[in-house]
Design a protein around this motif. Structure first.
Motif, PDB file in Angstrom:
ATOM      1  N   ASP A 178       0.846  -1.210   0.000  1.00 53.08           N
ATOM      2  CA  ASP A 178       0.000   0.000   0.000  1.00 53.08           C
ATOM      3  C   ASP A 178       0.870   1.245   0.000  1.00 53.08           C
ATOM      4  O   ASP A 178       1.925   1.285   0.633  1.00 53.08           O
ATOM      5  CB  ASP A 178      -0.930   0.021   1.208  1.00 53.08           C
ATOM      6  CG  ASP A 178      -2.104   0.969   0.992  1.00 53.08           C
ATOM      7  OD1 ASP A 178      -3.233   0.476   0.838  1.00 53.08           O
ATOM      8  OD2 ASP A 178      -1.886   2.204   0.947  1.00 53.08           O
ATOM      9  N   ARG A 179       0.374   2.271  -0.702  1.00 44.99           N
ATOM     10  CA  ARG A 179       1.188   3.480  -0.809  1.00 44.99           C
ATOM     11  C   ARG A 179       1.092   4.366   0.438  1.00 44.99           C
ATOM     12  O   ARG A 179       1.908   5.249   0.624  1.00 44.99           O
ATOM     13  CB  ARG A 179       0.806   4.266  -2.055  1.00 44.99           C
ATOM     14  CG  ARG A 179      -0.605   4.767  -2.115  1.00 44.99           C
ATOM     15  CD  ARG A 179      -0.825   5.454  -3.474  1.00 44.99           C
ATOM     16  NE  ARG A 179      -2.220   5.723  -3.693  1.00 44.99           N
ATOM     17  CZ  ARG A 179      -2.738   5.988  -4.879  1.00 44.99           C
ATOM     18  NH1 ARG A 179      -1.991   5.988  -5.960  1.00 44.99           N
ATOM     19  NH2 ARG A 179      -4.010   6.251  -5.004  1.00 44.99           N
ATOM     20  N   TYR A 180       0.071   4.146   1.276  1.00 45.39           N
ATOM     21  CA  TYR A 180      -0.016   4.904   2.523  1.00 45.39           C
ATOM     22  C   TYR A 180       0.904   4.310   3.587  1.00 45.39           C
ATOM     23  O   TYR A 180       1.387   3.197   3.449  1.00 45.39           O
ATOM     24  CB  TYR A 180      -1.446   4.911   3.047  1.00 45.39           C
ATOM     25  CG  TYR A 180      -2.387   5.852   2.330  1.00 45.39           C
ATOM     26  CD1 TYR A 180      -1.959   7.076   1.836  1.00 45.39           C
ATOM     27  CD2 TYR A 180      -3.724   5.513   2.168  1.00 45.39           C
ATOM     28  CE1 TYR A 180      -2.838   7.938   1.196  1.00 45.39           C
ATOM     29  CE2 TYR A 180      -4.609   6.372   1.528  1.00 45.39           C
ATOM     30  CZ  TYR A 180      -4.157   7.584   1.042  1.00 45.39           C
ATOM     31  OH  TYR A 180      -5.028   8.425   0.418  1.00 45.39           O
ATOM     32  N   ASP A 181       1.051   5.068   4.688  1.00 43.02           N
ATOM     33  CA  ASP A 181       1.881   4.579   5.791  1.00 43.02           C
ATOM     34  C   ASP A 181       1.092   3.715   6.778  1.00 43.02           C
ATOM     35  O   ASP A 181       1.679   2.979   7.561  1.00 43.02           O
ATOM     36  CB  ASP A 181       2.520   5.767   6.538  1.00 43.02           C
ATOM     37  CG  ASP A 181       1.481   6.782   6.990  1.00 43.02           C
ATOM     38  OD1 ASP A 181       0.327   6.729   6.512  1.00 43.02           O
ATOM     39  OD2 ASP A 181       1.813   7.633   7.824  1.00 43.02           O
ATOM     40  N   SER A 183      -2.414   1.066   7.202  1.00 35.81           N
ATOM     41  CA  SER A 183      -3.371   0.325   6.384  1.00 35.81           C
ATOM     42  C   SER A 183      -4.801   0.659   6.810  1.00 35.81           C
ATOM     43  O   SER A 183      -5.031   1.285   7.841  1.00 35.81           O
ATOM     44  CB  SER A 183      -3.078  -1.170   6.448  1.00 35.81           C
ATOM     45  OG  SER A 183      -3.518  -1.688   7.651  1.00 35.81           O
ATOM     46  N   TYR A 189      -8.072   6.846   6.292  1.00 35.94           N
ATOM     47  CA  TYR A 189      -7.805   8.241   5.920  1.00 35.94           C
ATOM     48  C   TYR A 189      -8.979   8.961   5.247  1.00 35.94           C
ATOM     49  O   TYR A 189      -8.904  10.171   5.050  1.00 35.94           O
ATOM     50  CB  TYR A 189      -6.577   8.302   5.016  1.00 35.94           C
ATOM     51  CG  TYR A 189      -5.290   8.091   5.775  1.00 35.94           C
ATOM     52  CD1 TYR A 189      -5.052   8.783   6.962  1.00 35.94           C
ATOM     53  CD2 TYR A 189      -4.320   7.210   5.332  1.00 35.94           C
ATOM     54  CE1 TYR A 189      -3.884   8.602   7.678  1.00 35.94           C
ATOM     55  CE2 TYR A 189      -3.137   7.026   6.041  1.00 35.94           C
ATOM     56  CZ  TYR A 189      -2.930   7.727   7.210  1.00 35.94           C
ATOM     57  OH  TYR A 189      -1.771   7.544   7.914  1.00 35.94           O
ATOM     58  N   ASN A 218       4.012   2.322   2.473  1.00 27.49           N
ATOM     59  CA  ASN A 218       4.773   3.344   1.745  1.00 27.49           C
ATOM     60  C   ASN A 218       5.323   2.775   0.444  1.00 27.49           C
ATOM     61  O   ASN A 218       6.434   3.098   0.031  1.00 27.49           O
ATOM     62  CB  ASN A 218       5.927   3.869   2.606  1.00 27.49           C
ATOM     63  CG  ASN A 218       5.418   4.545   3.860  1.00 27.49           C
ATOM     64  OD1 ASN A 218       4.567   5.431   3.773  1.00 27.49           O
ATOM     65  ND2 ASN A 218       5.900   4.113   5.012  1.00 27.49           N
ATOM     66  N   SER A 220       4.207   2.445  -3.333  1.00 27.29           N
ATOM     67  CA  SER A 220       3.255   2.752  -4.396  1.00 27.29           C
ATOM     68  C   SER A 220       3.563   1.870  -5.605  1.00 27.29           C
ATOM     69  O   SER A 220       4.631   1.992  -6.216  1.00 27.29           O
ATOM     70  CB  SER A 220       3.361   4.236  -4.766  1.00 27.29           C
ATOM     71  OG  SER A 220       2.468   4.521  -5.804  1.00 27.29           O
ATOM     72  N   TYR A 244      -9.398   7.063  -6.645  1.00 28.44           N
ATOM     73  CA  TYR A 244      -8.896   8.269  -5.967  1.00 28.44           C
ATOM     74  C   TYR A 244      -8.813   9.502  -6.853  1.00 28.44           C
ATOM     75  O   TYR A 244      -8.463  10.570  -6.373  1.00 28.44           O
ATOM     76  CB  TYR A 244      -7.524   7.982  -5.343  1.00 28.44           C
ATOM     77  CG  TYR A 244      -7.649   7.149  -4.095  1.00 28.44           C
ATOM     78  CD1 TYR A 244      -7.792   7.752  -2.852  1.00 28.44           C
ATOM     79  CD2 TYR A 244      -7.677   5.764  -4.155  1.00 28.44           C
ATOM     80  CE1 TYR A 244      -7.945   6.999  -1.702  1.00 28.44           C
ATOM     81  CE2 TYR A 244      -7.832   4.996  -3.014  1.00 28.44           C
ATOM     82  CZ  TYR A 244      -7.968   5.618  -1.793  1.00 28.44           C
ATOM     83  OH  TYR A 244      -8.139   4.874  -0.653  1.00 28.44           O
ATOM     84  N   THR A 267      -8.179  13.621   4.704  1.00 29.85           N
ATOM     85  CA  THR A 267      -6.940  12.921   5.100  1.00 29.85           C
ATOM     86  C   THR A 267      -6.176  13.754   6.125  1.00 29.85           C
ATOM     87  O   THR A 267      -5.683  13.221   7.130  1.00 29.85           O
ATOM     88  CB  THR A 267      -6.061  12.639   3.858  1.00 29.85           C
ATOM     89  OG1 THR A 267      -6.813  11.885   2.933  1.00 29.85           O
ATOM     90  CG2 THR A 267      -4.808  11.860   4.217  1.00 29.85           C
ATOM     91  N   ARG A 271      -5.272  12.481   9.742  1.00 31.59           N
ATOM     92  CA  ARG A 271      -3.859  12.412  10.167  1.00 31.59           C
ATOM     93  C   ARG A 271      -3.666  13.157  11.480  1.00 31.59           C
ATOM     94  O   ARG A 271      -2.930  12.720  12.357  1.00 31.59           O
ATOM     95  CB  ARG A 271      -2.952  13.012   9.091  1.00 31.59           C
ATOM     96  CG  ARG A 271      -2.663  12.065   7.962  1.00 31.59           C
ATOM     97  CD  ARG A 271      -1.449  12.508   7.177  1.00 31.59           C
ATOM     98  NE  ARG A 271      -1.167  11.581   6.101  1.00 31.59           N
ATOM     99  CZ  ARG A 271      -0.587  10.397   6.273  1.00 31.59           C
ATOM    100  NH1 ARG A 271      -0.214  10.003   7.455  1.00 31.59           N
ATOM    101  NH2 ARG A 271      -0.371   9.611   5.236  1.00 31.59           N
TER     102      ARG A 271
END
Ligand SMILES: Cc1cc2nc3c(=O)[nH]c(=O)nc-3n(C[C@H](O)[C@H](O)[C@H](O)COP(=O)(O)OP(=O)(O)OC[C@H]3O[C@@H](n4cnc5c(N)ncnc54)[C@H](O)[C@@H]3O)c2cc1C
Ligand code: SF4
Length: 477
Positions: A178-181, A183, A189, A218, A220, A244, A267, A271
């Motif tokens: 996943d590209r986010y930090d 899950s 988010y 992190n 992508s 997205y 987001t 955060r």
């Protein structure tokens, strides 16, 4: 099970603490509240008529066995109710919180249809599983035996996580990219914390990680790692990347500072709730405090934006939607919540342009509903000469999401997509045109619901297991 106080009794006790019963006095607020919830859950479950034609069940995308877990809850057999509930739903406590029940199970409850108000199915579902977590009934993921096959899942949203859960319980080696930090996808988010507390999502992430699911965050795909590399490393790949790409606003001034995307706004807010450093929030760019906010759009994302802005302390919050209330795509329950919190809706209103840079206002024009279009919905038409300006310090674009162009981004021209850009996949299995590659959730359906992503994830995992079993897997000890 502890003796339950009557609902009425709890209310009296809160108003007159000196009259508390000695046993109750020893309890803290949480325990009293828990009993209240238990009494309420029992009361609501007991209202189910066990009608024998469970439209609630057939209108739940997971076909949850609702009448059975309502009956068990009414009888005080909460652990059994939990077992029945979790048999068909990977994240019942999440669905109980955020499914648009008025359009699904509750909207089709026979009691609701007969005008007596629905059984609050979602609230009971949430209560059952929250209790199961508190009581330790939720079992860790412990496969009986490890299997040699591995599955790579791109996207750690509810679809990817639900698939991972089913596969891992059967011993499959699962890696999620996943590209986010963190899950959770939009659970983490997108959806605000006042609808879905973040610890509820993190608890599920931890359960999967402790159960042996590997998370590569992190990362992508298409930038940090190619799709081909993932395909080479696994026996099957599931694409669960969601949608997205924000639909944009046109018109003069639409590029002005202060016009922001809903996903960025939400987001940033989410955060902050994790305690992250968010410079765009701290600078005020994505913080509604003390500002006039205009949100454009009529879906659930718009509702989340307006309600977040109220909580951040905006001085005014307006929502512009080009059709009328009856024709808006968002849940009516959400509109009502927003109105009660002080949001003003401007129906039949569309943006024509923007004033100032940074933005100071939206030039809007009034609409009327004309003839139905190809989808059967009445098309909005401009009322000429009706322009006026809505003042705004921040304008939030919440016009919906579209899929990113995965075949181009990932250099996979043979990955077939529909004319809407969603990945073409079989609805029952998620199989795409590429051998061993599956796709689920929003990237297949377009912007949809958490419960449908869960359904897709579960179905796809079952299809992959069947494929592995047919191929005759070698079990690894
Ligand atoms: C603001 C908002 C509020 C919503 N509220 C509700 C609600 O109340 N109830 C409801 O049922 N539904 C709601 N929805 C819809 C719901 O969140 C989605 O339908 C659901 O999350 C889709 O799940 P998914 O697993 O398909 O994708 P997502 O949840 O979008 O997860 C996709 C994941 O893939 C990752 N990803 C994408 N591209 C890549 C890449 N190239 N490489 C690596 N990772 C990638 C993303 O980082 C993300 O973590 C809401 C949506 C939004 C935007
Ligand atoms: S998963 Fe959603 S639709 Fe199904 S019973 Fe639960 S709240 Fe209702």
């Amino acid at each position: 099970m502890a003796k339950q106080p009557m609902l009425k009794f709890v209310k009296i006790e809160r108003a007159m603490p000196e009259k508390r019963d000695a046993n109750v006095r020893a309890k803290d607020f949480h325990e009293i509240y828990a009993e209240y919830a238990d009494a309420k859950a029992k009361e609501q479950s007991g209202r189910c008529s066990q009608c024998g034609v469970p439209y609630c069940q057939s209108h739940c995308p997971l076909h949850n066995n609702i009448p059975d877990w309502l009956r068990l809850t009414a009888e005080g057999r909460l652990q059994e109710a939990y077992e029945v509930s979790q048999a068909t739903n990977t994240f019942p406590e999440i669905c109980g919180r955020i499914c648009p029940q008025d359009r699904l199970c509750e909207g089709n409850c026979v009691i609701e249809q007969s005008g007596h108000g629905t059984v609050t199915i979602g609230a009971v579902e949430k209560y059952i599983t929250d209790t199961a977590w508190e009581e330790g009934w939720v079992q860790p993921i412990k496969p009986r035996a490890e299997r040699t096959e591995s599955v790579g899942i791109i996207g750690a949203g509810p679809g990817g996580l639900a698939a991972a859960d089913v596969l891992r319980r059967q011993g499959v080696q699962v890696t999620i990219y996943d590209r986010y930090d963190r899950s959770g996808g939009l659970l983490t988010y997108g959806i605000p914390g006042f609808k879905l507390e973040k610890d509820v999502v993190m608890r599920r992430n931890a359960q999967l990680e402790e159960g042996g699911v590997r998370f590569k965050m992190n990362c992508s795909v298409g930038e940090d790692l190619s799709f081909e590399e993932i395909r080479d490393q696994h026996d099957a790949v599931i694409i669960a990347t969601g949608v997205y790409k924000t639909r944009d606003l046109q018109g003069p001034g639409s590029g002005a500072k202060g016009i922001v995307r809903a996903i960025d706004y939400l987001t940033a807010s989410n955060r902050k709730s994790f305690g992250d450093e968010v410079p765009e929030f701290d600078s005020g760019e994505l913080n509604a405090e003390g500002k006039k906010i205009v949100v454009i759009g009529g879906g659930d994302t718009a509702m989340d934006c307006v309600r977040t802005a109220i909580r951040q302390g905006a001085t005014s919050v307006k929502c512009l939607y080009r059709r009328d209330r009856a024709n808006m795509p968002g849940s009516q329950r959400e509109v009502q919540n927003a109105e009660e919190e002080g949001v003003k809706f401007e129906w039949l209103t569309a943006p024509k342009g923007f004033k100032g840079d940074p933005v100071t206002g939206v030039i809007v024009e009034k609409m009327r509903l004309g003839l139905p279009d190809a989808t059967g919905r009445q098309s909005p038409e401009v009322i000429e000469g009706s322009d006026y300006v809505e003042e705004a310090d921040i304008v939030i674009k919440a016009l919906g999401f579209e899929p990113e162009d995965l075949p181009t981004l990932w250099g996979q021209p043979e990955l077939a997509v529909t004319r809407w850009g969603t990945v073409r996949a079989e609805f029952t299995t998620g199989a795409t045109d590429l051998d061993g590659v599956y796709a689920i959730g929003d990237i297949v359906r377009g912007a949809s619901l958490v419960v449908w992503a869960i359904r897709d994830g579960r179905d796809c995992a079952e299809a992959i297991l069947e494929r592995f079993n047919t191929a005759g897997s070698v079990a690894a000890e």
